[in-house]
Design a protein around this motif. Structure first.
Motif, mmCIF file in Angstrom:
data_model
loop_
_atom_site.group_PDB
_atom_site.id
_atom_site.type_symbol
_atom_site.label_atom_id
_atom_site.label_comp_id
_atom_site.label_asym_id
_atom_site.label_seq_id
_atom_site.Cartn_x
_atom_site.Cartn_y
_atom_site.Cartn_z
ATOM 1 N N GLY A 296 33.170 46.741 46.208
ATOM 2 C CA GLY A 296 33.488 47.182 44.851
ATOM 3 C C GLY A 296 32.876 46.314 43.777
ATOM 4 N N LYS A 297 33.398 46.481 42.574
ATOM 5 C CA LYS A 297 32.806 45.794 41.423
ATOM 6 C C LYS A 297 33.180 44.328 41.357
ATOM 7 C CE LYS A 297 36.574 47.169 38.314
ATOM 8 N NZ LYS A 297 36.926 47.893 37.075
ATOM 9 N N GLY A 298 34.184 43.896 42.144
ATOM 10 C CA GLY A 298 34.580 42.498 42.094
ATOM 11 C C GLY A 298 35.179 42.128 40.743
ATOM 12 N N PHE A 299 35.491 40.859 40.576
ATOM 13 C CA PHE A 299 36.056 40.408 39.307
ATOM 14 C C PHE A 299 35.983 38.892 39.232
ATOM 15 C CE2 PHE A 299 39.390 40.669 42.431
ATOM 16 C CZ PHE A 299 40.114 39.499 42.261
ATOM 17 N N ASP A 300 36.257 38.381 38.045
ATOM 18 C CA ASP A 300 36.262 36.945 37.813
ATOM 19 C C ASP A 300 37.687 36.426 37.997
ATOM 20 O OD1 ASP A 300 35.919 34.357 37.043
ATOM 21 O OD2 ASP A 300 35.284 34.782 34.992
ATOM 22 N N LEU A 301 37.892 35.557 38.987
ATOM 23 C CA LEU A 301 39.233 35.050 39.262
ATOM 24 C C LEU A 301 39.820 34.261 38.099
ATOM 25 C CD1 LEU A 301 38.914 33.884 42.971
ATOM 26 C CD2 LEU A 301 40.429 35.655 42.107
ATOM 27 N N THR A 302 38.943 33.709 37.252
ATOM 28 C CA THR A 302 39.429 32.885 36.143
ATOM 29 C C THR A 302 39.667 33.687 34.875
ATOM 30 O OG1 THR A 302 37.158 32.366 35.447
ATOM 31 C CG2 THR A 302 38.195 30.897 37.061
ATOM 32 N N THR A 331 35.253 36.323 45.501
ATOM 33 C CA THR A 331 34.866 37.506 44.739
ATOM 34 C C THR A 331 33.994 37.089 43.561
ATOM 35 O OG1 THR A 331 35.674 39.463 43.563
ATOM 36 C CG2 THR A 331 36.919 37.425 43.274
ATOM 37 N N LYS A 332 33.192 38.031 43.117
ATOM 38 C CA LYS A 332 32.315 37.812 41.972
ATOM 39 C C LYS A 332 31.993 39.173 41.384
ATOM 40 C CE LYS A 332 28.119 35.316 40.607
ATOM 41 N NZ LYS A 332 26.928 34.571 41.092
ATOM 42 N N GLU A 333 31.873 39.222 40.079
ATOM 43 C CA GLU A 333 31.608 40.500 39.424
ATOM 44 C C GLU A 333 30.335 41.133 39.970
ATOM 45 O OE1 GLU A 333 31.637 40.088 35.227
ATOM 46 O OE2 GLU A 333 33.739 39.504 35.122
ATOM 47 N N GLY A 334 30.458 42.372 40.438
ATOM 48 C CA GLY A 334 29.312 43.111 40.963
ATOM 49 C C GLY A 334 29.005 42.847 42.420
ATOM 50 N N GLU A 335 29.794 41.980 43.104
ATOM 51 C CA GLU A 335 29.470 41.610 44.481
ATOM 52 C C GLU A 335 30.629 41.829 45.448
ATOM 53 O OE1 GLU A 335 27.840 37.722 44.739
ATOM 54 O OE2 GLU A 335 26.283 38.090 43.242
#
Length: 352
Positions: A296-302, A331-335
């Motif tokens: 999926g699109k992932g997200f920024d944990l912070t 996780t990372k945005e877009g990864e």
């Protein structure tokens, strides 16, 4: 190369070589003093330097050999301690150091063995508490059901209800503009389709939480497969399963793992916009390893805008820790998002 020279073995050799150099200089000074004061015939300058050089080169060989041999035992003990600490950090509390003797290193090994035993006992107590908590949860099933309904009602009001209201308003707008401006009406219909798709996804995630808290007598692997089969019939996500038949786990531990997977799939449906989901579960003599991944699109944990996702992750982490597990997320945005959970196993003889 510098790291090698700073190792225990080379430190021992350095100390022996240092002692050899000091001894050689001392002998040379003694012989020269005797030669200058007493002037014996047999103690010439050539003999002094020949004897000193012979002593230095023979001593050099002995210093390297003795330094290497004397450091081997200490290095082996330090390696054992390092491996023991690494095993403890990975959650393998059954590891022990086999040692004999009463030196300082052996005493440290004994203390590490005692520490591992205490951590293993605490892990067993933690898992017993999880079992007791699961038994208590069964007796409080009615109260939990009421609370779950209230939570679902809030989620329905906050998400699906608002989306349905938006669908109603947009549909009325399309009716008014259908004859006057067909192009605008088409654009509005596209927006209606997108909103309906989001509402449908949100509803599937909410229905996922309506599954029973307990596995109802099913094995963990069977419960997961049944859950995934239901989702595959309702959405286009490609699920990839690789699940061992888990044995020897307490009932409370299995229920916690099942709820963790439920929460992860719910987060994926509601937030990830993923097309592929992988569920990987393996068991060996020491632990159960659970790997959950999506593209999926992932997200920024912070970031601060992930309240719902963060709540789900917090719940999964707490459930993992309640049964003595180690929870890791990448996780990372877009990864995409990747979750690894390691749960130590208890052998049957230990439970008895």
């Amino acid at each position: 190369m510098l790291k090698k020279l700073n190792a225990i073995r080379y430190t021992y050799i350095h100390s022996h070589l240092y002692a050899l150099v000091l001894t050689t200089i001392t002998l040379l000074a003694i012989f020269l003093t005797i030669h200058l004061i007493f002037v014996p015939d047999w103690l010439t300058q050539g003999n002094i330097f020949l004897f000193t050089a012979s002593y230095f080169f023979i001593g050099l060989l002995y210093a390297m050999y003795v330094g290497f041999r004397s450091s081997s035992e200490l290095k082996a003990k330090i390696d054992d301690l390092s491996v023991m600490i690494m095993q403890l950090s990975r959650g393998n509390y059954r590891s022990r150091i086999a040692h004999t003797g009463e030196g300082e290193m052996d005493r440290i090994g004994t203390e590490l063995n005692d520490l591992a035993l205490k951590m293993e006992q605490q892990l067993r107590s933690l898992q017993r508490l999880a079992d007791e908590k699961a038994a208590f949860a069964k007796t409080a099933h009615k109260a939990a059901t009421i609370e779950e309904r209230q939570r679902l009602a809030r989620d329905l009001h906050d998400s699906v209800s608002q989306q349905l209201f938006a669908l109603t308003m947009m549909s009325q707008a399309v009716i008014r503009t259908m004859d006057k401006n067909p192009t605008k009406a088409k654009t509005q219909m596209i927006e209606i389709a997108e909103t309906a798709s989001k509402a449908q996804t949100e509803m599937r995630a909410l229905l996922l939480h309506l599954r029973p808290v307990h596995l109802s007598g099913e094995s963990l692997a069977a419960g997961i497969r049944q859950l995934v089969e239901e989702l595959q019939s309702k959405c286009t996500i490609d699920f990839q399963l690789s699940i061992d038949e888990i044995t020897g786990l307490a009932e409370g531990t299995e229920e916690h793992l099942f709820r963790i997977i439920q929460e992860s799939l719910s987060n994926t449906l509601r937030h990830a916009m993923a097309t592929k989901v992988k569920i990987y579960i393996r068991q060996d003599d020491r632990e159960v390893f659970l790997h959950l991944a999506d593209n999926g699109k992932g997200f920024d944990l912070t970031a601060n805008g992930q309240k719902k996702t963060s709540y789900g992750l917090k719940t999964m982490r707490e459930r993992s820790e309640e049964i003595g597990g180690i929870f890791t997320i990448r996780t990372k945005e877009g990864e995409g998002t990747y979750i690894d959970i390691r749960i130590p196993c208890r052998r049957k003889d230990e439970e008895e």
